[in-house]
Design an enzyme around this catalytic site. Structure first.
Site, PDB file in Angstrom:
ATOM      1  CB  CYS A 165     -11.939 -17.007   8.948  1.00 44.96           C
ATOM      2  SG  CYS A 165     -12.615 -15.684   7.918  1.00 44.96           S
ATOM      3  CB  CYS A 180     -16.300 -15.190   0.941  1.00 43.38           C
ATOM      4  SG  CYS A 180     -15.076 -14.539   2.104  1.00 43.38           S
ATOM      5  CD  GLU A 204       5.635   4.308   1.069  1.00 42.47           C
ATOM      6  OE1 GLU A 204       6.095   3.194   0.727  1.00 42.47           O
ATOM      7  OE2 GLU A 204       5.021   4.488   2.137  1.00 42.47           O
ATOM      8  CG  ASP A 263       0.384   2.729   8.866  1.00 41.82           C
ATOM      9  OD1 ASP A 263       0.522   1.634   9.426  1.00 41.82           O
ATOM     10  OD2 ASP A 263      -0.529   2.974   8.056  1.00 41.82           O
ATOM     11  CB  CYS A 265       0.157  -4.554  10.307  1.00 42.87           C
ATOM     12  SG  CYS A 265       1.705  -4.495   9.387  1.00 42.87           S
TER      13      CYS A 265
END
Length: 444
Positions: free
Chosen positions: A91, A169, A323, A375, A401
């Site tokens: 993180c 976690c 794909e 995507d 992303c």
């Protein structure tokens, strides 16, 4: 030839302790200060703070440092929930309140769009977010051993291959969050030393913990694994060179999750979105933004195992999914069949290839594509977008992303008559610097 002597550069600032003021955050979420004209990137520091730092790296154009003490505290600083935060590299932003995290990520996207496609003002929609803790569906946990063959189980430290020994976690589902001590105890009890190289946890309709076996386990060790499995709310499996082996007999090796009225099956090696509830919100928002109806024919590029394709198929005339990985194409077709959807066609193609004539696009000529979903992976969809603009489509929904490659691809769409209608941050990876983005493009 005369060789002139060049004195070695002196790292005059390395290990030096300084007091600096933090002005901003960089793309990685580190605080930015300055020493003269040279920027200093400071771990775990926030804008508006005055901090004592120790310089850990010196380059010709910048310094890196760690925060030793916060002298003036920012109003949006919070105490990290995880006690491992300052060591673990998993993180980046637990010291920043959640409103601040969203603001940082949205500004990061704005900066990347300005830098890569020269767009000043973005048509922002409300950020999409779900659970900010216990959200991560899938994670790989490291295992390392000391000289006594004692195991450390955890995640890599910041900028290091050394593991931080984790006790708990808070971004993992509750099913797995407190399992680290039990993993250590089990591995250390084996007579076969250093037999496990890593552990993978996957939250699904039936959850699973996979131990990667790299050395032979004794029969006694295998019995310990069976006993361990009996008392857990998940299935245990061994990943060996010849494949995956569940300790309890399974009908097949498929896991599953539900999204927007569909159930999708996947294997432990398939890509799935890691934030369970955010994924559901993302798919539902995509359906809303596309304004789907029974006359639409939709093209879903980089369709994976059908995460968008199948929910969309329930609302349109036809959908074509494409794909690059044949196994995922097979999985998408299988999922369509199991969900009793007959208006889907799936194809394998390299969507990153140049000059792709997309022969599969005309496989069903009566269904003319009018809407597209993208995507892609971090590399973006540069060549796919160049092909899309040649089609007579009016609507493109782009899920990304990597905001930098999305901004690059956006310029192609804008240069070919599309308008950026909507954009929003999707907080798929809460507490980290990573961003996901959804954007809607329309062409008159």
């Amino acid at each position: 030839m005369v060789n002139f002597y060049k004195p070695k550069a002196v790292n005059k600032n390395l290990n030096q302790q300084l007091t600096v003021e933090i002005n901003s955050l960089d793309m990685n979420g580190d605080g930015v200060a300055r020493q003269g004209k040279k920027p200093i990137f400071v771990e775990s520091a926030l804008p508006g703070e005055t901090v004592e730092i120790k310089v850990t790296e010196e380059k010709s154009k910048y310094l890196r440092a760690k925060t030793k003490k916060v002298l003036v505290v920012a109003t949006n600083r919070v105490t990290p929930i995880c006690k491992h935060f300052y060591q673990c590299g998993g993180c980046d932003l637990q010291h920043l309140d959640y409103e601040g995290q969203l603001a940082f990520k949205q500004q990061k996207i704005s900066d990347l769009f300005h830098r890569n496609s020269n767009i000043e003002h973005l048509p922002w929609q409300p950020a999409l977010h779900a659970d900010i803790w216990h959200y991560r569906r899938k994670a790989r946990i490291g295992v390392q051993y000391n000289k006594l063959n004692e195991a450390t189980v955890g995640f890599r430290q910041k900028s290091s291959n050394v593991l931080t020994p984790i006790k708990r976690c808070p971004v993992l589902p509750e099913t797995f969050a407190d399992e680290f001590s039990d993993f250590v105890a089990l591995i250390n009890s084996f007579s076969s030393k250093q037999a496990i190289s890593h552990i993978e946890v996957i939250k699904a309709e039936v959850s699973v913990v996979i131990f990667r076996q790299v050395r032979k386990l004794s029969n006694n060790d295998k019995q310990k694994l069976h006993n361990f499995n009996l008392h857990k709310p998940y299935q245990v499996a061994l990943q060996q060179d010849d494949g995956l082996h569940f300790l309890e007999p399974q009908n097949d090796n498929y896991l599953s999750y539900k999204v927007s009225g569909c159930e999708l099956q996947f294997t432990t090696t398939d890509f799935v979105q890691v934030n369970i509830n955010l994924n559901a919100k993302m798919v539902n928002q995509a359906i809303q933004w596309l304004e789907l109806d029974a006359n639409d024919n939709v093209l879903d590029l980089f369709c994976g195992l059908g995460n968008f394709s199948l929910p969309i198929a329930k609302r349109v005339n036809a959908i074509v999914g494409v794909e690059g990985v044949q196994d995922m194409v097979d999985r998408a077709a299988m999922n369509a069949q199991s969900n009793q959807l007959s208006n889907c066609q799936f194809y394998q193609a390299d969507l990153n290839a140049e000059n792709n004539d997309w022969p599969w696009l005309n496989a069903n000529n009566e269904n003319i594509i009018n809407k597209v979903v993208l995507d892609p992976a971090r590399a973006g969809a540069y060549n796919a977008v160049k092909n899309i603009v040649e089609l007579n489509v009016k609507t493109v929904l782009y899920v990304s992303c990597d905001a930098a490659t999305m901004a690059r691809d956006t310029k192609i769409l804008l240069d070919n008559g599309f308008t950026l209608s909507k954009i929003c941050l999707m907080d798929m990876f809460s507490q980290t610097r990573h961003v996901e983005t959804m954007a809607l493009f329309v062409r008159p």
